[in-house]
Design an enzyme around this catalytic site. Structure first.
Site, PDB file in Angstrom:
ATOM      1  NE  ARG A  59       0.276   1.206   3.384  1.00 39.99           N
ATOM      2  CZ  ARG A  59       1.242   2.056   3.653  1.00 39.99           C
ATOM      3  NH1 ARG A  59       2.500   1.631   3.737  1.00 39.99           N
ATOM      4  NH2 ARG A  59       1.030   3.329   3.850  1.00 39.99           N
ATOM      5  CD  GLN A 223      -3.300   1.675   7.082  1.00 35.99           C
ATOM      6  OE1 GLN A 223      -3.884   2.163   8.058  1.00 35.99           O
ATOM      7  NE2 GLN A 223      -3.944   1.335   5.980  1.00 35.99           N
ATOM      8  CG  ASP A 264      -3.500   7.789  -1.082  1.00 30.38           C
ATOM      9  OD1 ASP A 264      -3.377   8.285   0.050  1.00 30.38           O
ATOM     10  OD2 ASP A 264      -3.166   6.626  -1.354  1.00 30.38           O
ATOM     11  CE  LYS A 275      -5.098   5.316   5.061  1.00 25.63           C
ATOM     12  NZ  LYS A 275      -5.963   4.259   4.469  1.00 25.63           N
TER      13      LYS A 275
END
Lengths: 369, 369
Positions: A59, A223, A264, A275
């Site tokens: 990821r 994460q 992203d 996120k």
């Protein structure tokens, strides 16, 4: 699963993805198992890589772009693709479309995935444009080279972001440590190099300048608590984990000097998808006069997407959030809303840290991106 | 553990705490086991109740105040205390001090705990002030009555908060449902009645006016996902669980009409200590022009505490946050910062909803609190 690993650029932290020497196997560190287990998956098919991206075994926007490029490359290895010795151009284009559709469908938000596939497609077209009919081995060689180039460029972009960001970030006047808040993981585990948001941290640390990181745990998949805490601890950088709810108290109590996050996708107007939880960080940072930086390679900028409202936001399964169910609950019980990303409007971003420079807006980066 | 339960005022939701008819046993619903198991603990000693408060088996500022009052009462049951038939006043005062110290030390932030102990102490003094020497049974009867009064008053305060809050909260102009965001659990499970923040929700629901709740999961102990979702589902109120990080996106996407939270202590100037994450909610609500209400009984107001800076904030164990450890991590690995509460400054509060009225500031509530 093999023991094969390769340094990420950060000592002690393996690379999240790499391609075998023969261009037939993608090695992916299964991040769903960290920090308990450090397992490298050996994936010999594009479908295996697609599954790894979808399941978040790999990821981070740059790392999934690289993984998709490698998946295309191994998809053109003669045995895998069943390519004839001399290539039928339409067959090759069809094969690429099939792979691109498979890979682009894994996760919708990170633009690096589409960007990497576009680059692979252009490399294929260039090879197919040669008047001499290419062999299957030629195409595989071209695509392996292009995927490795994408990886190498990302590693260099991370290093440049680290250098530029390290110069940009504040210097504690009291010679104490610089306290950097981030979210999720935008470190070595998310990229082809030393990370995006964490690259300036590693750069400072390598120069012996004291730096410490505040890592919100980043629910639902942790994460921050699992990956950022792990890689920074491996690298010897002090890190403190806190709940996502505690970011406001940390700022209000004066425990944060600067916020640095990854991205992203960055829309043409500068709005940032990252996120879930990034947007609250940006609002709280502004409230407390704390600089809020977005660190991302230019491959994360999407000039075709006018603003944040047009960025597709992935909603993931409620099962990631739901606690153990109540067997006695009548009816359907609670529903779950589980968006994986939010959008931070451009006006909340103090500056973008990219490999080509620091910018107050995407326009300042010039024609490219 | 017994099957005994008593309605909380919300159909289908048991009371978090009650006293047995003989005033010798405190029945506590063990909220650490919800929603998987609905277990009532039968606690016959003040130390058992103190452990239940410390371990969050019973939680919520009003509920822990009531629990502490009941613990004092059972601490004066003749067999428990070893009181002589005729009472030595100094012995009784010493016994009370011992119990108050034990109970006040369980959790530092919620002022209702101290408030309830002060009331129990005053009731004891009144009884001891009678010129006729009281019997041990007299003292027990007085303290049981006072603890039940505290419980009953809290139940009535919850109902009043529900009625006043229901009138105050916005009414959707499109006749759709009112969408209320809260945090943690300030419902029936946190009080002696129908809750504080959730009381207006139950009031609207009971009147057949559509209302739905957004419940952030509330890490690390998931009181939102486990408790608020459970009790609202039991009561038939639609509830959506989201991660604590998703509160910003929910507001930015127009999914929230109003925020209502409870409180653990409200300082004299109006600053509010409440579950960690409340402060970010207040900042985001202001950013999106969403009203931000604090619902609390007057027992939560602390006139002796000038401002939020003086409210003691409980920091709980890092083990509540830490993911499974990495056995291969060198050195100490990440540290954890786990504050249980944060402080929302008064200027972020649209209004306080109390049983004696709606107020823009504690001063508006008059001499009492």
């Amino acid at each position: 699963v093999s023991g094969e690993r390769e340094a990420s650029g950060v000592a002690g932290v393996p690379s999240p993805v790499r391609l075998s020497g023969d261009g037939r196997t993608v090695h992916i560190l299964d991040q769903t198992l960290l920090p308990a287990l450090e397992t490298i998956l050996d994936l010999g098919s594009p479908a295996g890589v697609a599954e790894a991206i979808r399941a978040l075994r790999v990821r981070g926007a740059p790392a999934i772009g690289i993984s998709a490029a490698y998946a295309v490359a191994i998809g053109f290895a003669p045995e895998e693709s069943g390519l004839p010795t001399r290539v039928d151009r339409e067959w090759a284009r069809g094969r690429f479309q099939e792979l691109a559709t498979l890979l682009a469908g894994t996760r919708p938000t990170a633009v690096n995935l589409r960007w990497a596939l576009d680059r692979m497609g252009r490399a294929l077209e260039t090879a197919l444009g040669d008047p001499a009919d290419p062999t299957a081995a030629d195409l595989h060689r071209v695509l392996v080279a292009e995927a490795r180039a994408i990886h190498g460029e990302d590693a260099r972009a991370c290093s440049a972001i680290g250098r530029l960001g390290s110069d940009l970030l504040p210097r504690p006047t009291d010679r104490g440590e610089l306290r950097v808040m981030t979210i999720c993981n935008a470190g070595a585990l998310a990229t082809g190099g030393i990370g995006t948001a964490l690259a300036p941290v590693y750069h400072r640390h390598a120069r012996g300048e004291p730096v410490a990181v505040l890592a919100p745990e980043t629910r639902p998949l942790l994460q921050g608590a699992r990956l950022t805490a792990w890689e920074l601890s491996r690298a010897g950088v002090p890190v403190t984990v806190l709940t996502d709810s505690a970011v406001g108290a940390a700022m209000a109590l004066g425990r944060v000097d600067v916020v640095v996050v990854g991205a992203d996708r960055i829309a043409a107007n500068g709005d940032v998808a990252n996120k879930i939880g990034t947007y609250p960080l940006s609002v709280l940072a502004a409230t407390h006069d704390i600089p809020f930086y977005v660190a991302a390679p230019t491959s994360t900028f999407d000039p075709d997407c006018p603003s944040g409202g047009e960025i597709p936001i992935e909603e993931r399964s409620g099962e990631e959030v739901r606690p153990s169910p109540d067997p006695s609950a009548p009816g359907a019980g609670p529903t779950v809303w589980n968006p994986a990303f939010d959008v931070t409007p451009r006006e909340r971003v103090t500056a973008y840290i990219t490999e080509v420079g620091i910018a107050r807006s995407p326009e300042e980066l010039g024609g490219e991106p």
